[in-house]
Design a protein around this motif. Sequence first.
Motif, PDB file in Angstrom:
ATOM      1  N   PRO A 128       0.804  -1.239   0.000  1.00  0.00           N
ATOM      2  CA  PRO A 128       0.000   0.000   0.000  1.00  0.00           C
ATOM      3  C   PRO A 128       0.829   1.277   0.000  1.00  0.00           C
ATOM      4  CG  PRO A 128      -0.881  -1.568   1.589  1.00  0.00           C
ATOM      5  CD  PRO A 128       0.420  -2.134   1.115  1.00  0.00           C
ATOM      6  N   HIS A 129       2.064   1.215   0.493  1.00  0.00           N
ATOM      7  CA  HIS A 129       2.902   2.416   0.539  1.00  0.00           C
ATOM      8  C   HIS A 129       3.178   2.955  -0.859  1.00  0.00           C
ATOM      9  CE1 HIS A 129       6.037   5.179   1.920  1.00  0.00           C
ATOM     10  NE2 HIS A 129       6.790   4.725   0.944  1.00  0.00           N
ATOM     11  N   TRP A 133      -2.501   8.344  -3.168  1.00  0.00           N
ATOM     12  CA  TRP A 133      -3.723   8.541  -2.390  1.00  0.00           C
ATOM     13  C   TRP A 133      -4.959   8.632  -3.273  1.00  0.00           C
ATOM     14  CZ3 TRP A 133      -4.367   7.266   2.317  1.00  0.00           C
ATOM     15  CH2 TRP A 133      -3.296   7.284   3.195  1.00  0.00           C
ATOM     16  N   ILE A 136      -5.886   5.022  -3.542  1.00  0.00           N
ATOM     17  CA  ILE A 136      -6.419   4.547  -2.262  1.00  0.00           C
ATOM     18  C   ILE A 136      -7.823   5.082  -2.035  1.00  0.00           C
ATOM     19  CG2 ILE A 136      -6.117   4.666   0.249  1.00  0.00           C
ATOM     20  CD1 ILE A 136      -3.113   4.591  -0.215  1.00  0.00           C
ATOM     21  N   PHE A 179      -7.266   4.421   6.856  1.00  0.00           N
ATOM     22  CA  PHE A 179      -6.542   4.221   5.598  1.00  0.00           C
ATOM     23  C   PHE A 179      -5.111   4.744   5.695  1.00  0.00           C
ATOM     24  CE2 PHE A 179     -10.734   3.506   3.748  1.00  0.00           C
ATOM     25  CZ  PHE A 179     -10.462   2.504   2.841  1.00  0.00           C
ATOM     26  N   TRP A 182      -3.225   1.952   7.386  1.00  0.00           N
ATOM     27  CA  TRP A 182      -3.084   0.834   6.450  1.00  0.00           C
ATOM     28  C   TRP A 182      -1.994   1.102   5.422  1.00  0.00           C
ATOM     29  CZ3 TRP A 182      -4.735   0.849   1.116  1.00  0.00           C
ATOM     30  CH2 TRP A 182      -4.632  -0.402   0.497  1.00  0.00           C
ATOM     31  N   GLN A 183      -1.894   2.359   4.953  1.00  0.00           N
ATOM     32  CA  GLN A 183      -0.911   2.668   3.928  1.00  0.00           C
ATOM     33  C   GLN A 183       0.522   2.684   4.455  1.00  0.00           C
ATOM     34  OE1 GLN A 183       0.732   6.004   2.943  1.00  0.00           O
ATOM     35  NE2 GLN A 183       0.675   5.893   0.718  1.00  0.00           N
ATOM     36  N   ASN A 184       0.697   3.037   5.730  1.00  0.00           N
ATOM     37  CA  ASN A 184       2.047   3.318   6.228  1.00  0.00           C
ATOM     38  C   ASN A 184       2.633   2.281   7.176  1.00  0.00           C
ATOM     39  OD1 ASN A 184       2.537   5.915   4.968  1.00  0.00           O
ATOM     40  ND2 ASN A 184       0.917   6.723   6.280  1.00  0.00           N
ATOM     41  N   ARG A 248      -3.172  13.416   0.647  1.00  0.00           N
ATOM     42  CA  ARG A 248      -4.118  12.577   1.400  1.00  0.00           C
ATOM     43  C   ARG A 248      -5.394  13.322   1.788  1.00  0.00           C
ATOM     44  NH1 ARG A 248      -2.558  10.201   7.283  1.00  0.00           N
ATOM     45  NH2 ARG A 248      -4.553   9.313   7.909  1.00  0.00           N
TER      46      ARG A 248
END
Length: 312
Positions: A128-129, A133, A136, A179, A182-184, A248
């Motif tokens: 996910p990184h 955005w 996402i 989120f 989750w991404q980081n 974001r």
Amino acid sequence: MKEKGKTSNFKFSVYMKRYWQLYVMLLLPLTYLLVFKYAPMVYVQIAFKKYSLVESIWKLPVAANHGFEYFIKAFKTNDFKYALRNTLTLNLLDLFLGFPAPIIFALILNELCFARYKKVVQTIAYMPHFLSWVIIYSLALQLLAPNDGLVNMVIQDLGGKAIPFLNEEGHWIGSYIGFGIWQNFGWGSIVYLASIAGINPELYEAAAVDGAGRFRKMWHITLPGIKPTIVVLLIMSLGNILGGGFDRPFAFQNNLVMRVADVIPTFVYRVGIKGLQFSLTTAVGLFQSVVGVFFLLMANFISRKLGERGIW
């Protein structure tokens, strides 16, 4: 004294002959910093002057109130007050909920016995990184849209009511923070895994001889071993408490949640770039940077007082 000077010069010349390639390699990043980071700082003076597109910044007249006109104007603007409040709220939630996530994930990964399974989990968590955005948020719409989102469709099929994850302020904040974590969290765990790898294995062997289980080893060996890394990253996170990225919040915000979604970067974009109020938004950006440095210095000072190394 002369002999001492000659000796030091000789040592310096020998050192440079041995390591000159490293300094040549530094020229490119140093040039980048000077051209793109330090040179533009000249334009910070726009915050204290009445900006005009047709005038040189050196000829611009000083703003009223000894140059602080736009700082005063910003703090009298309700939109800026909301943006400041939202920036602090969202960044603090990110810090309290998101900062421990990569630490916990790294500790769990460290306890996995099967190396192949561990690598697969790491790869999936890192992915996910590398998503923007915009992508996402598109996924968030497919999952959380009120009418045709997958999650709400399942809830409605089970007899419940659709939840406005992205259209109601409280639910929007939860979705935004979720989120972000989750991404980081997967990418952030890399530093902690590297720090864990540097812990002496003999400590675990000695703890096993003393009858310590996995949790005891984690609590008394792993966590103290990565504590300096945690402190440094926490200080850096505190320095960004009034910062944050633009993409974001801009991707996630909509007209229904602007009261909690508008943050300083999006305020600067809307008022400064679209509204052409360059002096006002430069003042806001300068205020944001000064407060960030203050938090960074305070966090480092407290860390040093508590016996940790800090950043410097």
